[in-house]
Write an enzyme that holds these catalytic residues in place. Structure first.
Site, PDB file in Angstrom:
ATOM      1  N   ASN A   1     -45.970  -1.753 -29.465  1.00 15.26           N
ATOM      2  CA  ASN A   1     -46.948  -0.990 -30.251  1.00 15.26           C
ATOM      3  C   ASN A   1     -47.021   0.402 -29.638  1.00 15.26           C
ATOM      4  OD1 ASN A   1     -49.203   0.088 -31.482  1.00 15.26           O
ATOM      5  ND2 ASN A   1     -50.665  -1.231 -30.413  1.00 15.26           N
ATOM      6  N   TRP A   2     -46.495   1.369 -30.357  1.00 11.73           N
ATOM      7  CA  TRP A   2     -46.409   2.719 -29.793  1.00 11.73           C
ATOM      8  C   TRP A   2     -47.698   3.515 -30.007  1.00 11.73           C
ATOM      9  CZ3 TRP A   2     -40.705   4.242 -31.511  1.00 11.73           C
ATOM     10  CH2 TRP A   2     -39.811   3.419 -30.823  1.00 11.73           C
ATOM     11  N   LYS A   3     -48.676   2.913 -30.668  1.00 14.10           N
ATOM     12  CA  LYS A   3     -49.982   3.576 -30.876  1.00 14.10           C
ATOM     13  C   LYS A   3     -49.762   4.993 -31.407  1.00 14.10           C
ATOM     14  CE  LYS A   3     -51.823   0.639 -27.312  1.00 14.10           C
ATOM     15  NZ  LYS A   3     -52.925   0.343 -26.425  1.00 14.10           N
TER      16      LYS A   3
ATOM     17  N   GLU B   1     -58.286  -1.714 -30.716  1.00 10.84           N
ATOM     18  CA  GLU B   1     -58.651  -0.294 -30.911  1.00 10.84           C
ATOM     19  C   GLU B   1     -59.152  -0.063 -32.327  1.00 10.84           C
ATOM     20  OE1 GLU B   1     -54.954   1.301 -29.397  1.00 10.84           O
ATOM     21  OE2 GLU B   1     -55.520   0.532 -27.415  1.00 10.84           O
TER      22      GLU B   1
ATOM     23  N   GLY C   1     -54.220  -1.705 -21.571  1.00  9.45           N
ATOM     24  CA  GLY C   1     -54.127  -0.352 -21.031  1.00  9.45           C
ATOM     25  C   GLY C   1     -54.862  -0.180 -19.705  1.00  9.45           C
TER      26      GLY C   1
ATOM     27  N   GLY D   1     -47.971  -2.411 -25.186  1.00 12.52           N
ATOM     28  CA  GLY D   1     -48.361  -1.038 -25.503  1.00 12.52           C
ATOM     29  C   GLY D   1     -47.621  -0.064 -24.597  1.00 12.52           C
ATOM     30  N   GLY D   2     -48.293   0.363 -23.516  1.00 11.07           N
ATOM     31  CA  GLY D   2     -47.762   1.406 -22.630  1.00 11.07           C
ATOM     32  C   GLY D   2     -46.305   1.216 -22.223  1.00 11.07           C
TER      33      GLY D   2
HETATM   34  C1  PEP Z   1     -51.697  -3.090 -26.868  1.00 14.32           C
HETATM   35  O1  PEP Z   1     -52.113  -2.011 -27.183  1.00 14.32           O
HETATM   36  O2  PEP Z   1     -51.518  -3.935 -27.750  1.00 14.32           O
HETATM   37  C2  PEP Z   1     -51.443  -3.365 -25.456  1.00 14.32           C
HETATM   38  C3  PEP Z   1     -51.273  -4.600 -25.092  1.00 14.32           C
HETATM   39  O3  PEP Z   1     -51.403  -2.279 -24.587  1.00 14.32           O
HETATM   40  P1  PEP Z   1     -50.920  -2.284 -23.045  1.00 14.32           P
HETATM   41  O4  PEP Z   1     -49.625  -3.051 -22.997  1.00 14.32           O
HETATM   42  O5  PEP Z   1     -50.730  -0.834 -22.717  1.00 14.32           O
HETATM   43  O6  PEP Z   1     -51.994  -2.935 -22.247  1.00 14.32           O
END
Ligand code: PEP
Length: 251
Positions: free
Chosen positions: A10-12, A98, A174, A235-236
């Site tokens: 998930n590149w947000k 989010e 995150g 995510g990150g």
């Molecule tokens: C996400 O946003 O779905 C997530 C799991 O982020 P991260 O891996 O950065 O914690």
């Protein structure tokens, strides 16, 4: 039948189209030999088309980070399932924490999004997860149950073949704090038995449940070794070709 693993990025709200396309191409190359698992990329809407071009022919699934329930109409700021498909996406995420926390999306809205997009043939990733307060008050399972029941309301048994659930404890997103493999397994086991109760055992056994929350190359192997963890929503660490390449190629 064993469940096929799914590793999702998930590149947000990161990356312009050109940068997204480059990363998509790098990941298509990195994932070449990972043929026993599915890989999904969810770039911002503005980069969907570029990412689809970047991964074309690789089998990587392209997904929206959210989706509206309607095909078209007066829904300023929304993107419909038909529009996602028009750009080459075949999947979408709904219910990300989010969206719930920053944008006030409710369980009812998330369920509408899920059903509308399933109706248009998209594969759907339904995100659920408790906050730190909820965990510390001992409410984790009650929250997960509410989110699963309301998220899947009026979703048929046949449609469940196109649903993936992502357990993402909000306190682990995150923050660098990963749920321990044991904490994640406990939640996944609970979610699977709930799906079995709501539908039937076969559906509980076949639904894929991803873990999300600070997944990194260093913890993916242990997470994937858990019996009820079928993949990861990242995510990150999905924003960088080297780290996501290593996650995709978990043992
Ligand atoms: C996400 O946003 O779905 C997530 C799991 O982020 P991260 O891996 O950065 O914690």
């Amino acid at each position: 039948m064993p469940r096929r693993a799914l590793i999702a990025g998930n590149w947000k709200m990161h990356k312009t189209a050109a940068k997204a396309k480059l990363l998509a191409e790098q990941l298509a190359a990195a994932g070449q030999n990972a043929t026993d698992r599915d890989i999904l990329l969810a770039p911002p809407f503005t980069a969907l088309s570029a990412v689809e071009e970047g991964v074309r022919g690789s089998g990587i699934i392209v997904a929206g980070q959210n989706v509206c329930w309607e095909e078209q109409g007066a829904f300023t700021g929304e993107i419909s399932p038909v529009m996602l498909k028009d750009l080459g996406a075949t999947a979408a995420i709904v219910g990300h924490s989010e969206r719930r926390q920053i944008f006030g999306e409710t369980d009812t809205m998330i369920n509408r999004r899920l059903r509308g997009a399933l109706h248009q043939g998209l594969t759907m990733v339904l995100c659920i997860g408790e906050t730190l307060d909820e965990r510390e008050s001992g409410d984790t399972l009650a929250i997960l149950e509410r989110q699963v029941r309301s998220g899947l309301a009026e979703v048929s048994s046949a449609q469940m073949a196109s649903v993936v659930i992502a357990y993402e404890p909000v306190w682990a997103i995150g923050t660098g704090k990963t749920a321990t493999a044991g904490q994640a397994q406990d939640a996944h086991g609970f979610i699977r038995s709930l799906v079995s109760d709501l539908y039937e055992k076969d559906i509980g056994n076949s639904v894929r449940i991803l873990y999300g929350g600070s997944v990194k190359p260093a913890n993916i192997d242990e997470l994937m070794a858990q019996p009820d963890i079928d993949g990861a929503l990242v995510g990150g660490a999905s924003l960088d070709a080297e780290s996501f390449g290593r996650i995709i190629n978990y043992k």
